[in-house]
Design a protein around this motif. Structure first.
Motif, PDB file in Angstrom:
ATOM      1  N   ALA A 118       0.838  -1.206   0.000  1.00 57.47           N
ATOM      2  CA  ALA A 118       0.000   0.000   0.000  1.00 57.47           C
ATOM      3  C   ALA A 118       0.873   1.256   0.000  1.00 57.47           C
ATOM      4  O   ALA A 118       0.585   2.226  -0.719  1.00 57.47           O
ATOM      5  CB  ALA A 118      -0.921  -0.004   1.216  1.00 57.47           C
ATOM      6  N   ALA A 119       1.961   1.244   0.787  1.00 55.41           N
ATOM      7  CA  ALA A 119       2.859   2.404   0.831  1.00 55.41           C
ATOM      8  C   ALA A 119       3.556   2.591  -0.513  1.00 55.41           C
ATOM      9  O   ALA A 119       3.706   3.723  -0.998  1.00 55.41           O
ATOM     10  CB  ALA A 119       3.879   2.241   1.943  1.00 55.41           C
ATOM     11  N   ILE A 120       3.963   1.502  -1.143  1.00 56.93           N
ATOM     12  CA  ILE A 120       4.615   1.590  -2.452  1.00 56.93           C
ATOM     13  C   ILE A 120       3.625   2.079  -3.500  1.00 56.93           C
ATOM     14  O   ILE A 120       3.957   2.913  -4.347  1.00 56.93           O
ATOM     15  CB  ILE A 120       5.234   0.227  -2.839  1.00 56.93           C
ATOM     16  N   ALA A 121       2.402   1.589  -3.452  1.00 59.63           N
ATOM     17  CA  ALA A 121       1.376   2.052  -4.392  1.00 59.63           C
ATOM     18  C   ALA A 121       1.117   3.545  -4.225  1.00 59.63           C
ATOM     19  O   ALA A 121       0.942   4.270  -5.215  1.00 59.63           O
ATOM     20  CB  ALA A 121       0.087   1.260  -4.187  1.00 59.63           C
ATOM     21  N   GLU A 122       1.128   4.003  -2.979  1.00 61.68           N
ATOM     22  CA  GLU A 122       0.940   5.437  -2.697  1.00 61.68           C
ATOM     23  C   GLU A 122       2.089   6.252  -3.290  1.00 61.68           C
ATOM     24  O   GLU A 122       1.864   7.305  -3.893  1.00 61.68           O
ATOM     25  CB  GLU A 122       0.874   5.624  -1.182  1.00 61.68           C
ATOM     26  N   LEU A 123       3.311   5.754  -3.155  1.00 61.09           N
ATOM     27  CA  LEU A 123       4.475   6.443  -3.725  1.00 61.09           C
ATOM     28  C   LEU A 123       4.409   6.463  -5.250  1.00 61.09           C
ATOM     29  O   LEU A 123       4.696   7.485  -5.877  1.00 61.09           O
ATOM     30  CB  LEU A 123       5.772   5.776  -3.274  1.00 61.09           C
ATOM     31  N   ARG A 124       4.026   5.335  -5.835  1.00 60.27           N
ATOM     32  CA  ARG A 124       3.907   5.278  -7.304  1.00 60.27           C
ATOM     33  C   ARG A 124       2.830   6.230  -7.803  1.00 60.27           C
ATOM     34  O   ARG A 124       2.999   6.902  -8.814  1.00 60.27           O
ATOM     35  CB  ARG A 124       3.602   3.853  -7.746  1.00 60.27           C
ATOM     36  N   ALA A 125       1.719   6.275  -7.110  1.00 60.10           N
ATOM     37  CA  ALA A 125       0.638   7.180  -7.513  1.00 60.10           C
ATOM     38  C   ALA A 125       1.102   8.629  -7.435  1.00 60.10           C
ATOM     39  O   ALA A 125       0.763   9.437  -8.306  1.00 60.10           O
ATOM     40  CB  ALA A 125      -0.583   6.958  -6.627  1.00 60.10           C
ATOM     41  N   ALA A 126       1.881   8.957  -6.430  1.00 57.32           N
ATOM     42  CA  ALA A 126       2.391  10.327  -6.299  1.00 57.32           C
ATOM     43  C   ALA A 126       3.366  10.649  -7.424  1.00 57.32           C
ATOM     44  O   ALA A 126       3.361  11.761  -7.954  1.00 57.32           O
ATOM     45  CB  ALA A 126       3.059  10.511  -4.947  1.00 57.32           C
ATOM     46  N   GLN A 127       4.195   9.682  -7.818  1.00 52.50           N
ATOM     47  CA  GLN A 127       5.147   9.897  -8.911  1.00 52.50           C
ATOM     48  C   GLN A 127       4.440  10.010 -10.254  1.00 52.50           C
ATOM     49  O   GLN A 127       4.842  10.780 -11.104  1.00 52.50           O
ATOM     50  CB  GLN A 127       6.167   8.776  -8.985  1.00 52.50           C
ATOM     51  N   LEU A 128       3.379   9.237 -10.451  1.00 55.18           N
ATOM     52  CA  LEU A 128       2.654   9.257 -11.713  1.00 55.18           C
ATOM     53  C   LEU A 128       1.576  10.331 -11.754  1.00 55.18           C
ATOM     54  O   LEU A 128       0.981  10.562 -12.797  1.00 55.18           O
ATOM     55  CB  LEU A 128       2.013   7.896 -11.979  1.00 55.18           C
ATOM     56  N   GLY A 129       1.339  11.000 -10.650  1.00 55.26           N
ATOM     57  CA  GLY A 129       0.268  11.991 -10.557  1.00 55.26           C
ATOM     58  C   GLY A 129       0.411  13.154 -11.503  1.00 55.26           C
ATOM     59  O   GLY A 129      -0.571  13.681 -12.010  1.00 55.26           O
ATOM     60  N   THR A 130       1.635  13.572 -11.784  1.00 52.01           N
ATOM     61  CA  THR A 130       1.862  14.655 -12.735  1.00 52.01           C
ATOM     62  C   THR A 130       3.058  14.306 -13.590  1.00 52.01           C
ATOM     63  O   THR A 130       3.931  13.551 -13.218  1.00 52.01           O
ATOM     64  CB  THR A 130       2.147  15.998 -12.030  1.00 52.01           C
ATOM     65  N   SER A 131       3.090  14.855 -14.789  1.00 52.62           N
ATOM     66  CA  SER A 131       4.260  14.716 -15.660  1.00 52.62           C
ATOM     67  C   SER A 131       4.571  16.084 -16.220  1.00 52.62           C
ATOM     68  O   SER A 131       3.725  16.980 -16.223  1.00 52.62           O
ATOM     69  CB  SER A 131       3.987  13.721 -16.786  1.00 52.62           C
ATOM     70  N   ASP A 132       5.782  16.248 -16.718  1.00 47.31           N
ATOM     71  CA  ASP A 132       6.151  17.549 -17.282  1.00 47.31           C
ATOM     72  C   ASP A 132       5.372  17.799 -18.564  1.00 47.31           C
ATOM     73  O   ASP A 132       5.184  16.908 -19.398  1.00 47.31           O
ATOM     74  CB  ASP A 132       7.651  17.599 -17.595  1.00 47.31           C
ATOM     75  N   ALA A 133       4.945  19.021 -18.733  1.00 41.87           N
ATOM     76  CA  ALA A 133       4.214  19.397 -19.940  1.00 41.87           C
ATOM     77  C   ALA A 133       5.187  19.411 -21.114  1.00 41.87           C
ATOM     78  O   ALA A 133       6.350  19.763 -20.964  1.00 41.87           O
ATOM     79  CB  ALA A 133       3.575  20.776 -19.765  1.00 41.87           C
ATOM     80  N   PRO A 134       4.725  19.047 -22.324  1.00 43.95           N
ATOM     81  CA  PRO A 134       5.617  18.998 -23.478  1.00 43.95           C
ATOM     82  C   PRO A 134       6.216  20.362 -23.812  1.00 43.95           C
ATOM     83  O   PRO A 134       7.309  20.448 -24.306  1.00 43.95           O
ATOM     84  CB  PRO A 134       4.747  18.482 -24.615  1.00 43.95           C
ATOM     85  N   ASP A 135       5.493  21.435 -23.548  1.00 39.60           N
ATOM     86  CA  ASP A 135       5.984  22.770 -23.873  1.00 39.60           C
ATOM     87  C   ASP A 135       6.786  23.391 -22.738  1.00 39.60           C
ATOM     88  O   ASP A 135       7.198  24.544 -22.812  1.00 39.60           O
ATOM     89  CB  ASP A 135       4.812  23.688 -24.250  1.00 39.60           C
ATOM     90  N   GLY A 136       7.046  22.641 -21.676  1.00 44.26           N
ATOM     91  CA  GLY A 136       7.814  23.157 -20.544  1.00 44.26           C
ATOM     92  C   GLY A 136       6.978  24.031 -19.627  1.00 44.26           C
ATOM     93  O   GLY A 136       7.494  24.651 -18.722  1.00 44.26           O
ATOM     94  N   GLY A 137       5.671  24.063 -19.851  1.00 44.68           N
ATOM     95  CA  GLY A 137       4.790  24.905 -19.041  1.00 44.68           C
ATOM     96  C   GLY A 137       4.306  24.206 -17.799  1.00 44.68           C
ATOM     97  O   GLY A 137       5.026  23.470 -17.147  1.00 44.68           O
ATOM     98  N   THR A 138       3.041  24.372 -17.509  1.00 48.12           N
ATOM     99  CA  THR A 138       2.435  23.795 -16.318  1.00 48.12           C
ATOM    100  C   THR A 138       2.310  22.285 -16.460  1.00 48.12           C
ATOM    101  O   THR A 138       1.945  21.791 -17.527  1.00 48.12           O
ATOM    102  CB  THR A 138       1.030  24.409 -16.117  1.00 48.12           C
ATOM    103  N   PRO A 139       2.629  21.541 -15.405  1.00 51.78           N
ATOM    104  CA  PRO A 139       2.474  20.083 -15.470  1.00 51.78           C
ATOM    105  C   PRO A 139       1.034  19.684 -15.766  1.00 51.78           C
ATOM    106  O   PRO A 139       0.092  20.347 -15.349  1.00 51.78           O
ATOM    107  CB  PRO A 139       2.880  19.616 -14.069  1.00 51.78           C
ATOM    108  N   VAL A 140       0.888  18.590 -16.508  1.00 50.92           N
ATOM    109  CA  VAL A 140      -0.418  18.084 -16.903  1.00 50.92           C
ATOM    110  C   VAL A 140      -0.720  16.837 -16.064  1.00 50.92           C
ATOM    111  O   VAL A 140       0.119  15.943 -15.986  1.00 50.92           O
ATOM    112  CB  VAL A 140      -0.421  17.715 -18.401  1.00 50.92           C
ATOM    113  N   PRO A 141      -1.903  16.749 -15.453  1.00 44.38           N
ATOM    114  CA  PRO A 141      -2.240  15.547 -14.697  1.00 44.38           C
ATOM    115  C   PRO A 141      -2.272  14.318 -15.600  1.00 44.38           C
ATOM    116  O   PRO A 141      -2.745  14.385 -16.718  1.00 44.38           O
ATOM    117  CB  PRO A 141      -3.625  15.838 -14.131  1.00 44.38           C
ATOM    118  N   VAL A 142      -1.731  13.227 -15.113  1.00 45.41           N
ATOM    119  CA  VAL A 142      -1.720  11.965 -15.863  1.00 45.41           C
ATOM    120  C   VAL A 142      -2.599  10.987 -15.107  1.00 45.41           C
ATOM    121  O   VAL A 142      -2.437  10.817 -13.903  1.00 45.41           O
ATOM    122  CB  VAL A 142      -0.268  11.423 -15.970  1.00 45.41           C
ATOM    123  N   PRO A 143      -3.537  10.337 -15.794  1.00 46.59           N
ATOM    124  CA  PRO A 143      -4.382   9.372 -15.082  1.00 46.59           C
ATOM    125  C   PRO A 143      -3.551   8.202 -14.576  1.00 46.59           C
ATOM    126  O   PRO A 143      -2.592   7.789 -15.217  1.00 46.59           O
ATOM    127  CB  PRO A 143      -5.403   8.929 -16.139  1.00 46.59           C
TER     128      PRO A 143
END
Length: 169
Positions: A139-164
């Motif tokens: 459960a703790a590892i899943a929580e960490l993975r979800a936090a890492q996958l929660g946002t990714s860098d935007a292609p244009d270098g702007g605001t991060p885009v939420p990733v499902p």
């Protein structure tokens, strides 16, 4: 404040400045009796209430020692540990409470430790949260993975885009 030279029971504050990153006040005082000057350092006391009910003063060194055990064998420098200790102390002082529980101190440690090293975070969390099964770790590892996958860098270098989050099987 007694004069350290003549023991006169009064003194006059000549100058006040913050010290130790704002956690203390340095006061320059003068004795009205002997006119000699001396310096005092005033700290706000912070008390930790342990699970047993015993109280003891907050110790940044004790926080660092506990986190150092979790970081054993990890690429974490002494400077990074010192910075984490300072962050934790600032966080617990920011609560405005003179007394706090070991639980509160543990919560203040988890955030900065998670940013510092995720493996050390898991080690510390396993003791702090009293993991007693593999499911707790998962459960703790899943929580960490979800936090890492929660946002990714935007292609244009702007605001991060939420990733499902990925679909569970």
């Amino acid at each position: 404040m007694h004069c350290p030279f003549c023991r006169h029971p009064d003194s006059r504050v000549v100058d006040s400045r913050t010290a130790d990153d704002g956690t203390a006040i340095r006061r320059r005082r003068q004795c009205p009796h002997c006119s000699r000057r001396f310096t005092t350092l005033e700290n706000a006391s912070l008390t930790v209430i342990k699970r047993s009910g015993v109280t003891e003063p907050f110790s940044r060194d004790k926080v660092i020692a506990g986190v150092r055990k979790a970081c054993q064998g990890r690429p974490v420098t002494a400077d990074a540990l010192a910075q984490l200790g300072q962050q934790v102390e600032e966080a617990v002082r920011a609560t405005g409470s003179a007394e706090l529980s070991t639980h509160d101190v543990g919560l203040a440690i988890l955030g900065p430790l998670r940013e510092l090293d995720v493996v050390a975070y898991l080690r510390f969390a396993s003791v702090y949260r009293a993991f007693d099964s593999l499911e707790d770790f998962e459960a703790a590892i899943a929580e960490l993975r979800a936090a890492q996958l929660g946002t990714s860098d935007a292609p244009d270098g702007g605001t991060p885009v939420p990733v499902p989050a990925p679909a569970a099987d």
